[in-house]
Design an enzyme around this catalytic site. Structure first.
Site, PDB file in Angstrom:
ATOM      1  N   CYS A 472       0.803  -1.216   0.000  1.00  0.00           N
ATOM      2  CA  CYS A 472       0.000   0.000   0.000  1.00  0.00           C
ATOM      3  C   CYS A 472       0.845   1.281   0.000  1.00  0.00           C
ATOM      4  O   CYS A 472       0.548   2.235  -0.719  1.00  0.00           O
ATOM      5  CB  CYS A 472      -0.994   0.006   1.151  1.00  0.00           C
ATOM      6  SG  CYS A 472      -0.250  -0.315   2.751  1.00  0.00           S
ATOM      7  N   ASP A 596      -7.590   5.398  -1.234  1.00  0.00           N
ATOM      8  CA  ASP A 596      -7.148   4.185  -0.551  1.00  0.00           C
ATOM      9  C   ASP A 596      -6.427   3.243  -1.517  1.00  0.00           C
ATOM     10  O   ASP A 596      -7.032   2.754  -2.469  1.00  0.00           O
ATOM     11  CB  ASP A 596      -8.391   3.489   0.031  1.00  0.00           C
ATOM     12  CG  ASP A 596      -8.011   2.418   1.032  1.00  0.00           C
ATOM     13  OD1 ASP A 596      -6.876   1.913   0.956  1.00  0.00           O
ATOM     14  OD2 ASP A 596      -8.863   2.097   1.892  1.00  0.00           O
ATOM     15  N   HIS A 598      -5.606   0.254  -1.053  1.00  0.00           N
ATOM     16  CA  HIS A 598      -5.884  -1.169  -0.811  1.00  0.00           C
ATOM     17  C   HIS A 598      -6.944  -1.735  -1.729  1.00  0.00           C
ATOM     18  O   HIS A 598      -7.305  -2.901  -1.606  1.00  0.00           O
ATOM     19  CB  HIS A 598      -6.320  -1.367   0.649  1.00  0.00           C
ATOM     20  CG  HIS A 598      -5.306  -0.884   1.633  1.00  0.00           C
ATOM     21  ND1 HIS A 598      -5.330   0.389   2.164  1.00  0.00           N
ATOM     22  CD2 HIS A 598      -4.197  -1.474   2.140  1.00  0.00           C
ATOM     23  CE1 HIS A 598      -4.300   0.544   2.980  1.00  0.00           C
ATOM     24  NE2 HIS A 598      -3.590  -0.568   2.981  1.00  0.00           N
TER      25      HIS A 598
END
Lengths: 645, 387
Positions: A472, A596, A598
Site C-alpha cells: 500500500c 485508498d 488497498h
C-alpha cells in the site's frame, strides 16, 4: 471632469498587482472589445533608469501577445500624486503602442492610465483621450467580471497558422560578413511574398465535428486588403450575410452550440486552421516555355539553408470577415514572428543553428493564450532556458514554483490531441483524478482544500502485480510520483515496487536482500525515495494517536493551499493517500479526502467511489466509529513543491 | 485488377476495317487508353499500329514452321488466313518498345499507352503468348505510367477468322508464366464522347544548387534537371487543387460539362526539393523556370481527384519528355546542333550540346530552351501534344 457614460470593464476577477513601488504593468485589451476593457496585465520587466526600455519591451510583447489583442494602457504602483503618476503611465503606454505598431501618429486613441496604491491595492483609473491634451479623466465606474472566459470565448475564436519556411542563402566564402545582408534581404523577400497576389490562404476548421460539415475556404492574395491606414477591423453586419467566400465571417467555422459554460476556455475555443499556399496556376504575363539558365559562382560560394517553423496564433471575434482576419491578423503575425526569429538567428548565423519553435500557453489566471518562442537545441532544464521561463513567469505574474510554461504544458492544436483526453502516457490506462465529482463531505460550513493538479490512482494488484497485504505504501508513493510527473516537475517514470526497493538499497537505507522482498515501507522511506528520484524534500508530521489528527487540520489545509501535493499517511497501520481536507475552523469539524491504495478491483470509477475507496472520511463517522485509530501513531508525509519553473 | 474493358466503338470499327483490308498476315501496335484501378476498368480510345522500323521491316511477322514445303496455299494465299496451326509470331520487341516510348511522350493526362494489340489467327496467337507477354513488358517499361502504376497492361487480340475481339490482362510483376495472362471482359461502347476535359497552366520556378562535392563532379546539365524534377515530384503530388475555383476536398464525380480549369496550390516556400543541409559549398546555381500547359481527360465515372492526379502526371511527364527529346537530339547529332557552345578545356576545343555540359567544370553562363509543347486535334476533338 468625469464623463458620465464612461466605465472601465475588467475581464478578470481581480487584477494581479505587484506591491512594489513604481512597478509598471501594461494593460491588455483588444480592438474587438468595447473600449476600456482590460483582460490582463503584463508586467514591464525591462526598465532603464527613468522609463521602460521600450525597444526590449516591444520585442518581447510583440512575440507574447496574440494578434487581435493589444496594449491599451499602463498601470503604475505608486503613492505620489495619482494624477501625475497616471500621466506617466499613459505616456509609457502610448510610447509602447507606437513602437509596437511602428506608427507615429496615434493621436486619437484612448489610453488608460491607472495608479495602484501599494498598501491598499486600490486602483484608480484615468483615461486620456488623445495625445495632445494633457487632460486625464478619472473614471469611477469600474466593474470586474467573475467569468472572463465566457466574455472572451463566447463570441471569440482562435486562428492558427503553421508555416515552415526554408530560406536558401548563398554567400561568398571569403566575405562571410555579407551573409547578414543577404539573409535580411531573403527575409524581406518572404515578407513581400506573403502579400503576393498569387498567395492563397486556405482556412479550415480544426475541430473534428466541424471538419466534416464545413468545407475549407480559399482566400486569394489578390482579394486581400493590405491597406495599413484603414481603420480597425469591423465585425460584419449580422444581417448582411454574404455568400461570397472572402466575406465569410470567422464564425463560419465555429460550432454553433456552445451552451455549456465550462467549455469557455482557450483550450476549448474554436480554432480556424490557416494554411499558406502558392497558386502555381495564376495567369501571369510572364508565362513562357520552360527554360534553363546556369549561373556559375564567380567566387567561392557557400549555400546556407535556414529553416524556420512559424506558428502564429491570433484571437478574433466570430463576426470578423475571414479576409480581414488574414490580412490584419495572420499576415502581420507571421511577419512579426519571422522578424523576431531573424533577430535571434542573425548574430550567429553561420556558427549556430538555433532550433526556434513557437509554443502557445494558457497559464492559469489569464483568460487568453500567449505565444512563446523557445530554443530547442538545449534541454529545458538548461540555465538559459530556466532563466527565460523565469522572466516570463515574472512578466505574467505567475508563481515561481510552478512549471507552467514548460513545453509539455503548451496548448496542443493537433486534431488528435484535442479529441483525446486520456492519459498522456503511452498505453497507460490508469485512472486520473478519481476524486472529481464525488459526494461532499457533509462538514457544515467547512472550507475545502484540495490537491492542486492531476494524479494517477495506483492501488493493489495493478499491472498484474500481486502486492496485496504489503504494497500500500508503494502504491501511495506511485500516486505521489505520478502527480510530480503530471505537473511536469519531473519526467521520471513512475517506479515499480522493485525500483523503489532498489533506490532504498542504493542510498544505503536497506540491505540488498530487501530487493524483491515483500517488506513494508513507511513515510520515512517514501521521503528517501522522493529525494533520490525527484529531489523533492518532504515535511513530516507525527501524531501519537489518531485522535490528535484533527488538531493538524489547519496545517494540512495550509499545505494543500500552498503546496498542493498529495500527502501520504503512514504509521502504525495502513497507508493512505490524503487528497484534501474539509475543515470548519469555528466548530473544529473536519473530514479527510482519502484515496485508498488497498483497492483490488478493476479501474472503474463508479466501483471505486461507491466502495468508498476514494471519498471523504470524517474522523468520527455517524456510527461513532473513528477512521484514524486512537491507539495507533501516524506519520504524515507532506512533499514540498520544488521551487522551479 | 482491371476486370472489364470498354473500347471506343467508332475508332475500333475503323481499325477493324483497316485491318481486314490490309494484306499483312499479322500486325502489332499500341493500345491507347486508360486503366483505372479505382474502377477496376480499362478504357480503350484507339489503337496505333507500330510502323516499319528504320530498315523498313515490319514490326511483326508470322513464322511458318521450318518443314513448310507443303503446298497448302503458301503461294495462293499470302494472307495465310487458314495458316498452319503451328505458326507463330516474330515481334521486334525493342522497336515496339521504342514506338511506345515515343508515343507516350505525345500523350496528355489520363491518356496512356496501356498495352499492345495484335492482329493474328487464333492458333498463331496461342503459339506466341511468350513473345507477346515479353512485348507487353517492354512496352510497359518504355511507357511507364507515373502515379499509382498498375501492375498490369492490356493485350488485345483481334482474330481474323472468326472475326473476334478478345482482351487479356497481362501481369507485369512475376516472371512470364501461363497465369500472367488473364482474360477480361471486353465490349465496344461510346467512351470518347463522355470524356471531361481539364486544363491547367502550371508555373514553376526551381533553383537547383550545384554542390562542390565529388558526387556531382560528372553531372551534366540534363542530369541536374532530371534529378531536380524527380525531387520536385513529391512536392507536386502533395499539391492541393482547385477546379473552376473550388477547392477539391471530397472525391466527387464531375457533373458539369465543358472545359474545367484546374489551379494547383503548392506549399509556400517549403521547397522540399532543396535538401536540408546546414552549409555546403556551391559552384553555381541552375534556374529552371517556365510554364507548362497541361490537359487531362476523365471518364464519366471517375472522380475529380483522378483528374488532378492525371494533370500532375502530365506536367511531370511533359517536363521529363522534353529532357528526353533533348537527350535524343544530342545523341543523334552531337556537333551539328544549334545549341552548342564551345567548351574550352585543356586548350583543346571540344564541342558539346549545352544539355551535356558538365556544370562543375563550366565557368560561364549558359542557357537552354526546352522544346515547346504544341497541341494538335486528335480523336473526337481532343488534343494531343506534339513535342
Amino acid at each position: 471632469m468625469e464623463k458620465n457614460n464612461r466605465s472601465i470593464r475588467i475581464e478578470c476577477p481581480k487584477l494581479l498587482i505587484t506591491r512594489n513601488e513604481s512597478d509598471l504593468q501594461w494593460l491588455i485589451g483588444s480592438p474587438f472589445f468595447p473600449p476600456l476593457t482590460i483582460i490582463s496585465t503584463f508586467r514591464c520587466i525591462h526598465s532603464g533608469s527613468s522609463s521602460p526600455d521600450f525597444l526590449k519591451e516591444s520585442e518581447e510583447i510583440r512575440t507574447l501577445l496574440l494578434k487581435g489583442l493589444d496594449v491599451i494602457g499602463a498601470l503604475i504602483v505608486g503613492k505620489s500624486d495619482p494624477q501625475k503618476t497616471a500621466v506617466t503611465a499613459v505616456e509609457a503606454a502610448r510610447n509602447l503602442r507606437k513602437v509596437l505598431s511602428g506608427k507615429t501618429n496615434l493621436e486619437n486613441e484612448e489610453i488608460i492610465g491607472a495608479v495602484a496604491d501599494p498598501d491598499t491595492g486600490d486602483i484608480r483609473f484615468f483615461v486620456s483621450e488623445n495625445e495632445r491634451s494633457a487632460n486625464l479623466d478619472l473614471v469611477n465606474s469600474v466593474s470586474y467580471d467573475a467569468n472572463p472566459e465566457k466574455f472572451l470565448w463566447e463570441s471569440g475564436c482562435l486562428l492558427l497558422c503553421q508555416l515552415p519556411v526554408k530560406l536558401p542563402v548563398c554567400f561568398p566564402v571569403n566575405k562571410p560578413s555579407d551573409v547578414e545582408g543577404i539573409f535580411s534581404r531573403a527575409i524581406e523577400a518572404v515578407i513581400a511574398k506573403l502579400k503576393d497576389p498569387n498567395v492563397v490562404y486556405m482556412v479550415e476548421a480544426s475541430n473534428k465535428a466541424s471538419l466534416d460539415v464545413v468545407q475549407p475556404v480559399i482566400l486569394r492574395g489578390a482579394d486581400l486588403d493590405f491597406d495599413t491606414t484603414a481603420p480597425n477591423i469591423e465585425p460584419l453586419d449580422e444581417a448582411a450575410h454574404s455568400s461570397e467566400q472572402k466575406l465569410l465571417p470567422c464564425g463560419h467555422f465555429c460550432l454553433k452550440s456552445k451552451s455549456t459554460p465550462h467549455l469557455f476556455s482557450a483550450k476549448n475555443a474554436d480554432i480556424l486552421q490557416v494554411s499558406v499556399l502558392l497558386n502555381r496556376s495564376e495567369k501571369s504575363p510572364k508565362r513562357s516555355a520552360p527554360a534553363v539558365e546556369y549561373f556559375p559562382a564567380m567566387e567561392e560560394t557557400r549555400l546556407l539553408i535556414v529553416d524556420f517553423k512559424l506558428e502564429v496564433l491570433c484571437y478574433a471575434v466570430q463576426g470578423i470577415p475571414l479576409m480581414h482576419a488574414i490580412s490584419k491578423l495572420i499576415i502581420p503575425g507571421l511577419i512579426d514572428q519571422l522578424i523576431s526569429m531573424k533577430q535571434t538567428t542573425l548574430p550567429n548565423l553561420l556558427t549556430q543553428h538555433p532550433e526556434l519553435h513557437p509554443y502557445h500557453f494558457c497559464p492559469p489566471g489569464i483568460a487568453h493564450p500567449v505565444t512563446v518562442i523557445y530554443e530547442l537545441s538545449y534541454g529545458e532544464t538548461e540555465m538559459k532556458q530556466v532563466d527565460a521561463r523565469r522572466s516570463l513567469h515574472m512578466r505574467l505574474g505567475l508563481p515561481f514554483d510552478r512549471p507552467l510554461l514548460r513545453i509539455a504544458n503548451s496548448l496542443d492544436f493537433s486534431i488528435k490531441g484535442r479529441s483525446s483526453t486520456s492519459s498522456t502516457r503511452k498505453g497507460s490506462s490508469l485512472l486520473k483524478d478519481v476524486h472529481v465529482g464525488i459526494p461532499s463531505s457533509g462538514v457544515s460550513g467547512g472550507i475545502v482544500s484540495l490537491v492542486q493538479g492531476s494524479y494517477e490512482y495506483y492501488h493493489y494488484l495493478q499491472d498484474g502485480f500481486d502486492d496485496s497485504g504489503w504494497g500500500c505504501a508503494y502504491r501511495s508513493l506511485q500516486t505521489i510520483i505520478s502527480w510530480f510527473r503530471l505537473q511536469h516537475y519531473s519526467s521520471v517514470d513512475v517506479p515499480s515496487h522493485r525500483e523503489i526497493q532498489q533506490s532504498l538499497v542504493d542510498i544505503g537505507d536497506k540491505d540488498p536482500a530487501f530487493i524483491g522482498s515483500r517488506e513494508w515501507i513507511g513515510a520515512i522511506e517514501l521521503s528517501f525515495v522522493l529525494d533520490k528520484l525527484l529531489g523533492v524534500s518532504c515535511k513530516v508530521i507525527n501524531v501519537r494517536s489518531g485522535s490528535e489528527l484533527p488538531e493538524k487540520c489547519r496545517e494540512l489545509a495550509f499545505h494543500f493551499e500552498t503546496q498542493g501535493t498529495p500527502i501520504m499517511i503512514g504509521g502504525g497501520v495502513l497507508a493512505y493517500t490524503l487528497l484534501g481536507v474539509d475543515y470548519n475552523e469555528a466548530t473544529g469539524e473536519c473530514a479527510y479526502l482519502i484515496l485508498d491504495p488497498h483497492y483490488t478491483g478493476s479501474d472503474d470509477v463508479k466501483k471505486i467511489v461507491n466502495g468508498g475507496w476514494c471519498g471523504w472520511k470524517k474522523s468520527v463517522d455517524s456510527k461513532g466509529k473513528s477512521f484514524f485509530l486512537q491507539d495507533k501513531f501516524y506519520n504524515l508525509l507532506l512533499p514540498q513543491r520544488p521551487n522551479m519553473v | 485488377m482491371v476486370k472489364a474493358v470498354v473500347g471506343e466503338e467508332s475508332q475500333l470499327q475503323l481499325v477493324e476495317d483497316r485491318l481486314s483490308q490490309s494484306s499483312a498476315p499479322a500486325q502489332v501496335g499500341l493500345v491507347i487508353g486508360k486503366l483505372s484501378s479505382g474502377l477496376d476498368r480499362g478504357f480503350v480510345y484507339d489503337l496505333v499500329p507500330t510502323p516499319q522500323n528504320d530498315v523498313g521491316q515490319s514490326a511483326c511477322s508470322v513464322l511458318e514452321p521450318a518443314k513448310d514445303n507443303r503446298k497448302k496455299g503458301s503461294n495462293s494465299k499470302p494472307k495465310s488466313q487458314s495458316s498452319d496451326s503451328s505458326s507463330s509470331l516474330v515481334i521486334d520487341k525493342e522497336w515496339v518498345a521504342e514506338h511506345a516510348r515515343q508515343v507516350s511522350r505525345m500523350m496528355v493526362g489520363g491518356i496512356n499507352v496501356v498495352g499492345i494489340y495484335v492482329w493474328a489467327s487464333e492458333a498463331t496467337f496461342k503459339n506466341s503468348t511468350m513473345v507477346l507477354c515479353q512485348t507487353v513488358k517492354g512496352v510497359a517499361e518504355a511507357a511507364s505510367l507515373l502515379e499509382d502504376d498498375l501492375d498490369e497492361r492490356l493485350l488485345i487480340h483481334i482474330c481474323y477468322s472468326p472475326r473476334r475481339w478478345t482482351c487479356r490482362n497481362c501481369t507485369l510483376s512475376s516472371n512470364i508464366t501461363s497465369s500472367s495472362l488473364r482474360p477480361c471482359d471486353f465490349k465496344m461502347g461510346r467512351v470518347l464522347t463522355s470524356l471531361q476535359t481539364f486544363k491547367c497552366f502550371y508555373n514553376f520556378d526551381l533553383s537547383l544548387p550545384i554542390y562542390q562535392e565529388k558526387a556531382s563532379k560528372s553531372e551534366t546539365l540534363v542530369d541536374v534537371l532530371r534529378n531536380g524534377i524527380s525531387n520536385y515530384v513529391k512536392e507536386l503530388r502533395g499539391a492541393k487543387a482547385m477546379i473552376d475555383g473550388n477547392l477539391v476536398v471530397n472525391d466527387e464525380i464531375c457533373t458539369t460539362n465543358g472545359l474545367h480549369e484546374i489551379e494547383l496550390l503548392l506549399p509556400f516556400m517549403k521547397d522540399m526539393y532543396i535538401e536540408a543541409c546546414s552549409q555546403k559549398d556551391v559552384v553555381g546555381i541552375v534556374n529552371f523556370t517556365g510554364s507548362v500547359c497541361s490537359f487531362s481527360f476523365l471518364n464519366s465515372k471517375e472522380s475529380i481527384s483522378q483528374a488532378v492526379a492525371d494533370i500532375k502526371d502530365d506536367i511531370i511527364r511533359s517536363l521529363l519528355s522534353r529532357l528526353d527529346i533533348i537527350c535524343d537530339e544530342a545523341d543523334e547529332d552531337a556537333g551539328t546542333n544549334d545549341d552548342v557552345i564551345k567548351e574550352t578545356r585543356n586548350d583543346s576545343l571540344s564541342e558539346k550540346p549545352v544539355s551535356q555540359l558538365v556544370l562543375h567544370s563550366l565557368r560561364k553562363n549558359c542557357n537552354l530552351s526546352l522544346p515547346r509543347r504544341v497541341f494538335v486535334p486528335w480523336l473526337a476533338g481532343f488534343k494531343r501534344p506534339l513535342c
